[in-house]
Scaffold this motif. Structure first.
Motif, PDB file in Angstrom:
ATOM      1  N   PRO A   3       0.838  -1.205   0.000  1.00 24.61           N
ATOM      2  CA  PRO A   3       0.000   0.000   0.000  1.00 24.61           C
ATOM      3  C   PRO A   3       0.871   1.253   0.000  1.00 24.61           C
ATOM      4  CG  PRO A   3       0.040  -1.017   2.192  1.00 24.61           C
ATOM      5  CD  PRO A   3       0.741  -1.956   1.254  1.00 24.61           C
ATOM      6  N   GLU A   4       0.363   2.291  -0.635  1.00 23.45           N
ATOM      7  CA  GLU A   4       1.104   3.556  -0.674  1.00 23.45           C
ATOM      8  C   GLU A   4       1.104   4.190   0.713  1.00 23.45           C
ATOM      9  OE1 GLU A   4       0.967   7.875  -2.972  1.00 23.45           O
ATOM     10  OE2 GLU A   4      -0.363   6.242  -3.603  1.00 23.45           O
ATOM     11  N   ASN A   5       2.257   4.728   1.096  1.00 21.81           N
ATOM     12  CA  ASN A   5       2.351   5.369   2.403  1.00 21.81           C
ATOM     13  C   ASN A   5       1.433   6.583   2.486  1.00 21.81           C
ATOM     14  OD1 ASN A   5       4.218   3.516   3.180  1.00 21.81           O
ATOM     15  ND2 ASN A   5       5.958   4.906   3.267  1.00 21.81           N
ATOM     16  N   LYS A   6       0.753   6.713   3.614  1.00 20.77           N
ATOM     17  CA  LYS A   6      -0.128   7.858   3.823  1.00 20.77           C
ATOM     18  C   LYS A   6       0.711   9.070   4.208  1.00 20.77           C
ATOM     19  CE  LYS A   6      -4.133   9.345   6.511  1.00 20.77           C
ATOM     20  NZ  LYS A   6      -5.069   9.030   7.601  1.00 20.77           N
ATOM     21  N   LYS A   7       0.454  10.201   3.554  1.00 21.18           N
ATOM     22  CA  LYS A   7       1.226  11.413   3.839  1.00 21.18           C
ATOM     23  C   LYS A   7       0.708  12.095   5.104  1.00 21.18           C
ATOM     24  CE  LYS A   7       1.859  12.350  -1.086  1.00 21.18           C
ATOM     25  NZ  LYS A   7       1.399  13.217  -2.187  1.00 21.18           N
ATOM     26  N   ILE A   8       1.649  12.564   5.923  1.00 25.03           N
ATOM     27  CA  ILE A   8       1.278  13.328   7.110  1.00 25.03           C
ATOM     28  C   ILE A   8       2.224  14.517   7.243  1.00 25.03           C
ATOM     29  CG2 ILE A   8       2.641  11.800   8.625  1.00 25.03           C
ATOM     30  CD1 ILE A   8       0.398  12.347  10.723  1.00 25.03           C
ATOM     31  N   LEU A   9       1.647  15.696   7.373  1.00 23.16           N
ATOM     32  CA  LEU A   9       2.434  16.928   7.471  1.00 23.16           C
ATOM     33  C   LEU A   9       2.617  17.300   8.940  1.00 23.16           C
ATOM     34  CD1 LEU A   9       3.739  19.505   6.222  1.00 23.16           C
ATOM     35  CD2 LEU A   9       1.438  20.500   6.172  1.00 23.16           C
ATOM     36  N   ILE A  10       3.872  17.404   9.376  1.00 22.32           N
ATOM     37  CA  ILE A  10       4.210  17.711  10.769  1.00 22.32           C
ATOM     38  C   ILE A  10       4.835  19.104  10.822  1.00 22.32           C
ATOM     39  CG2 ILE A  10       5.673  17.045  12.720  1.00 22.32           C
ATOM     40  CD1 ILE A  10       5.502  14.138  11.184  1.00 22.32           C
ATOM     41  N   ILE A  11       4.208  19.994  11.571  1.00 19.22           N
ATOM     42  CA  ILE A  11       4.666  21.383  11.665  1.00 19.22           C
ATOM     43  C   ILE A  11       5.339  21.557  13.024  1.00 19.22           C
ATOM     44  CG2 ILE A  11       3.941  23.807  11.664  1.00 19.22           C
ATOM     45  CD1 ILE A  11       1.443  22.784   9.998  1.00 19.22           C
ATOM     46  N   THR A  12       6.650  21.748  13.010  1.00 21.96           N
ATOM     47  CA  THR A  12       7.402  21.852  14.255  1.00 21.96           C
ATOM     48  C   THR A  12       8.465  22.936  14.128  1.00 21.96           C
ATOM     49  OG1 THR A  12       8.684  20.611  15.907  1.00 21.96           O
ATOM     50  CG2 THR A  12       9.066  20.038  13.605  1.00 21.96           C
ATOM     51  N   TYR A  13       8.817  23.530  15.236  1.00 24.47           N
ATOM     52  CA  TYR A  13       9.867  24.547  15.229  1.00 24.47           C
ATOM     53  C   TYR A  13      11.234  23.907  15.483  1.00 24.47           C
ATOM     54  CZ  TYR A  13      12.581  28.690  16.444  1.00 24.47           C
ATOM     55  OH  TYR A  13      13.552  29.670  16.478  1.00 24.47           O
ATOM     56  N   VAL A  42       7.982  17.048   7.060  1.00 22.81           N
ATOM     57  CA  VAL A  42       8.258  17.906   8.216  1.00 22.81           C
ATOM     58  C   VAL A  42       8.473  19.342   7.739  1.00 22.81           C
ATOM     59  CG1 VAL A  42       9.706  18.231  10.262  1.00 22.81           C
ATOM     60  CG2 VAL A  42       9.375  15.926   9.319  1.00 22.81           C
ATOM     61  N   TYR A  43       7.696  20.256   8.305  1.00 25.16           N
ATOM     62  CA  TYR A  43       7.804  21.677   7.957  1.00 25.16           C
ATOM     63  C   TYR A  43       8.489  22.410   9.111  1.00 25.16           C
ATOM     64  CZ  TYR A  43       6.390  26.520   7.022  1.00 25.16           C
ATOM     65  OH  TYR A  43       6.380  27.881   6.812  1.00 25.16           O
ATOM     66  N   ILE A  44       9.610  23.078   8.794  1.00 22.99           N
ATOM     67  CA  ILE A  44      10.418  23.743   9.822  1.00 22.99           C
ATOM     68  C   ILE A  44      10.873  25.119   9.312  1.00 22.99           C
ATOM     69  CG2 ILE A  44      11.271  21.597  10.833  1.00 22.99           C
ATOM     70  CD1 ILE A  44      13.881  22.039   9.215  1.00 22.99           C
ATOM     71  N   PRO A  45      11.330  26.006  10.215  1.00 22.81           N
ATOM     72  CA  PRO A  45      11.860  27.292   9.755  1.00 22.81           C
ATOM     73  C   PRO A  45      13.204  27.127   9.056  1.00 22.81           C
ATOM     74  CG  PRO A  45      11.998  27.117  12.151  1.00 22.81           C
ATOM     75  CD  PRO A  45      11.276  25.906  11.675  1.00 22.81           C
ATOM     76  N   GLU A  46      13.417  27.970   8.054  1.00 21.48           N
ATOM     77  CA  GLU A  46      14.672  27.902   7.288  1.00 21.48           C
ATOM     78  C   GLU A  46      15.826  28.529   8.063  1.00 21.48           C
ATOM     79  OE1 GLU A  46      16.326  29.856   3.186  1.00 21.48           O
ATOM     80  OE2 GLU A  46      14.246  29.166   3.188  1.00 21.48           O
ATOM     81  N   PRO A 149       5.230  23.743  22.702  1.00 20.06           N
ATOM     82  CA  PRO A 149       5.657  25.079  22.292  1.00 20.06           C
ATOM     83  C   PRO A 149       6.744  25.043  21.215  1.00 20.06           C
ATOM     84  CG  PRO A 149       6.506  24.514  24.495  1.00 20.06           C
ATOM     85  CD  PRO A 149       5.641  23.384  24.078  1.00 20.06           C
ATOM     86  N   PRO A 150       6.895  26.210  20.497  1.00 15.10           N
ATOM     87  CA  PRO A 150       6.122  27.446  20.596  1.00 15.10           C
ATOM     88  C   PRO A 150       4.684  27.228  20.130  1.00 15.10           C
ATOM     89  CG  PRO A 150       7.660  27.562  18.757  1.00 15.10           C
ATOM     90  CD  PRO A 150       7.969  26.304  19.484  1.00 15.10           C
ATOM     91  N   HIS A 151       3.738  27.758  20.925  1.00 11.94           N
ATOM     92  CA  HIS A 151       2.324  27.514  20.653  1.00 11.94           C
ATOM     93  C   HIS A 151       1.795  28.313  19.464  1.00 11.94           C
ATOM     94  CE1 HIS A 151       2.153  24.871  24.002  1.00 11.94           C
ATOM     95  NE2 HIS A 151       2.400  25.813  24.889  1.00 11.94           N
ATOM     96  N   SER A 152       2.585  29.257  18.961  1.00 19.37           N
ATOM     97  CA  SER A 152       2.172  29.958  17.737  1.00 19.37           C
ATOM     98  C   SER A 152       2.035  28.974  16.574  1.00 19.37           C
ATOM     99  CB  SER A 152       3.163  31.071  17.381  1.00 19.37           C
ATOM    100  OG  SER A 152       4.472  30.578  17.320  1.00 19.37           O
ATOM    101  N   LEU A 153       2.726  27.828  16.663  1.00 22.96           N
ATOM    102  CA  LEU A 153       2.601  26.830  15.596  1.00 22.96           C
ATOM    103  C   LEU A 153       1.194  26.250  15.541  1.00 22.96           C
ATOM    104  CD1 LEU A 153       5.695  27.201  15.719  1.00 22.96           C
ATOM    105  CD2 LEU A 153       5.880  24.812  15.041  1.00 22.96           C
ATOM    106  N   HIS A 154       0.501  26.239  16.690  1.00 19.88           N
ATOM    107  CA  HIS A 154      -0.893  25.782  16.686  1.00 19.88           C
ATOM    108  C   HIS A 154      -1.796  26.773  15.945  1.00 19.88           C
ATOM    109  CE1 HIS A 154       0.178  22.493  19.198  1.00 19.88           C
ATOM    110  NE2 HIS A 154       0.377  23.217  20.292  1.00 19.88           N
ATOM    111  N   LEU A 155      -1.375  28.037  15.885  1.00 17.80           N
ATOM    112  CA  LEU A 155      -2.159  29.014  15.111  1.00 17.80           C
ATOM    113  C   LEU A 155      -2.045  28.734  13.613  1.00 17.80           C
ATOM    114  CD1 LEU A 155      -1.439  32.358  17.027  1.00 17.80           C
ATOM    115  CD2 LEU A 155      -3.123  30.565  17.507  1.00 17.80           C
ATOM    116  N   ILE A 156      -0.919  28.157  13.204  1.00 20.39           N
ATOM    117  CA  ILE A 156      -0.783  27.719  11.803  1.00 20.39           C
ATOM    118  C   ILE A 156      -1.794  26.606  11.541  1.00 20.39           C
ATOM    119  CG2 ILE A 156       0.756  26.670  10.080  1.00 20.39           C
ATOM    120  CD1 ILE A 156       3.126  27.928  11.625  1.00 20.39           C
TER     121      ILE A 156
END
Length: 430
Positions: A3-13, A42-46, A149-156
């Motif tokens: 089966p194709e892997n299910k994509k999951i986007l993780i937003i972390t600092y 995984v989405y992170i700051p540059e 935290p940072p909890h601003s990531l939950h606002l995203i």
């Protein structure tokens, strides 16, 4: 056909090369998610402002992870022109005791608490939402996780949920408005109310909430009726070469040693044992690893313990694991406050599999006291239990002299990172 892997986007600092405890949770989940047919993105700051750097952790990033980076503007970058040391400490959570704060400390804390709500990474929210909204649509992603935290990531996560309808898991590594340092931020009534409003909005918009302790779950249940799942932090199998145990009777604290964690009962106990046991002064070593508050160092000096102090400062995660395995006793200290009952320090789980006994000090009914007791990995003390603490240190010292000091943990496997990822996957597949 697999089966194709299910994509999951993780937003972390926090992500390598960030050091410290904040990076470990999702670094390890990402390591094991592909084993359960998930593709972690995984989405992170540059260009983040990390207070601690550990380049060794770059080698632990899963080759199967897709890592997205987007620029961030952080006020710490401007504030560091005035005082690089102060901004670095505040961003890493080392906040001076209110009675001992300088004028500059007060200014920085007021700015941090009142102008940047919920935190100084709030300027990353808008550009991230624009970038990720397109990415989610273009790549058919139906599940996202934000980690704070940072909890601003939950606002995203909040904005992406509103715009795309994506399924959203909000992961709280620490609480929001009840975390220990929140009261130190010199919040105005407006700022305090705004924090509460945002906290409530996040919790009532997320599809699922993940927390790291039972007490946090109970606290959050007073704010939301959304499902809340406890997935603690844990330990991983670390490729560390076994080293001989310290020849000294080493009491090691690994991690940030904050001003409010200053355990007077420990320093008093050690001072008295030095006076009462003739050989103790020849064997004792107090080993501190990580960022240490000046107040803690001053107190150690006031108790006449400087001759026994080995302050190693920050070391890489792999070196910290080495010290955990070779130190005679491991110290785990939490702030004596009702607000910190829910805090289960991430290092606890690595401590537990080190085979070294833990001496833990914290508030009554702490969640981590239950874990230590259930796993038989050490002894927990409240701040009022000095005589009990002193007695156990002496017992451990006598076992050290006999060459018999060790920990015999039970039921530790439930806290392995792979097992915890399995729990996460059950939740994602619901």
């Amino acid at each position: 056909m697999e089966p194709e892997n299910k994509k999951i986007l993780i937003i972390t600092y926090y992500w390598p090369p960030a050091g410290g405890p904040g990076v470990q949770r999702w670094l390890k989940f990402v390591k094991y998610l592909p084993d359960f047919n998930f593709q972690p993105i995984v989405y992170i700051p540059e260009n983040p402002t990390y207070p601690i750097i550990d380049n060794d952790l770059l080698n632990q990033v899963s080759e199967k992870a897709i890592v997205l980076k987007h620029k961030i503007f952080e006020p710490y970058q401007l504030a560091s022109f005035f005082s690089k040391n102060k901004t670095k400490k505040i961003s890493s959570g080392i906040i001076p005791n209110q009675k001992k704060q300088s004028f500059l400390d007060k200014v920085f804390l007021w700015i941090r608490g009142n102008l940047f709500i919920p935190d100084a990474r709030v300027f990353w929210v808008k550009p991230s939402v624009v970038y990720l909204e397109k990415y989610i649509v273009d790549n058919n992603i139906d599940t996202i996780i934000t980690s704070g935290p940072p909890h601003s990531l939950h606002l995203i996560g909040l904005k992406l949920k509103q715009k795309t309808g994506v399924k959203w898991f909000a992961d709280f590594r620490d609480p929001w408005t009840t975390i220990g340092y929140h009261k130190s931020l010199r919040l105005s009534k407006y700022a305090a109310k705004k924090h509460k409003q945002l906290e409530k909005q996040v919790m009532n918009t997320a599809d699922e909430i993940i927390v790291t302790s039972k007490t946090t779950k109970t606290e959050f249940q007073a704010i939301t009726t959304k499902p809340i799942t406890v997935i603690t932090n844990g330990y991983d199998v670390e490729p560390v070469i076994s080293k001989a145990l310290d020849t000294k009777f080493s009491l090691a604290h690994i991690g940030s040693f904050l001003s409010d964690r200053n355990p007077i009962i420990l320093w008093e106990s050690i001072q008295e044992l030095l006076a009462e046991i003739p050989t103790f002064k020849d064997d004792l070593q107090i080993k501190l690893i990580g960022a240490i508050s000046q107040e803690v160092l001053t107190t150690i000096a006031q108790f006449g313990l400087n001759n026994y102090l080995n302050n190693l400062g920050y070391v890489s995660h792999s070196e910290a694991i080495e010290h955990q395995k070779k130190s005679q006793v491991l110290l785990l200290i939490e702030i004596d406050s009702r607000d910190t009952k829910s805090i289960i320090p991430g290092k606890l789980f690595e401590y537990m599999v080190s085979n070294r006994p833990i001496v833990a000090i914290g508030p009554k009914d702490s969640d981590f006291s239950e874990i230590i007791t259930q796993t038989n990995t050490g002894v927990f003390f409240e701040y009022t239990e000095k005589e009990k603490l002193k007695k156990v240190i002496l017992e451990y010292y006598n076992l050290f002299l006999e060459g018999k000091l060790r920990s015999n943990g039970v039921g530790l496997q439930q806290y392995s990172r792979k097992n915890l990822t399995k729990e996460l996957v059950k939740l994602l597949n619901k």
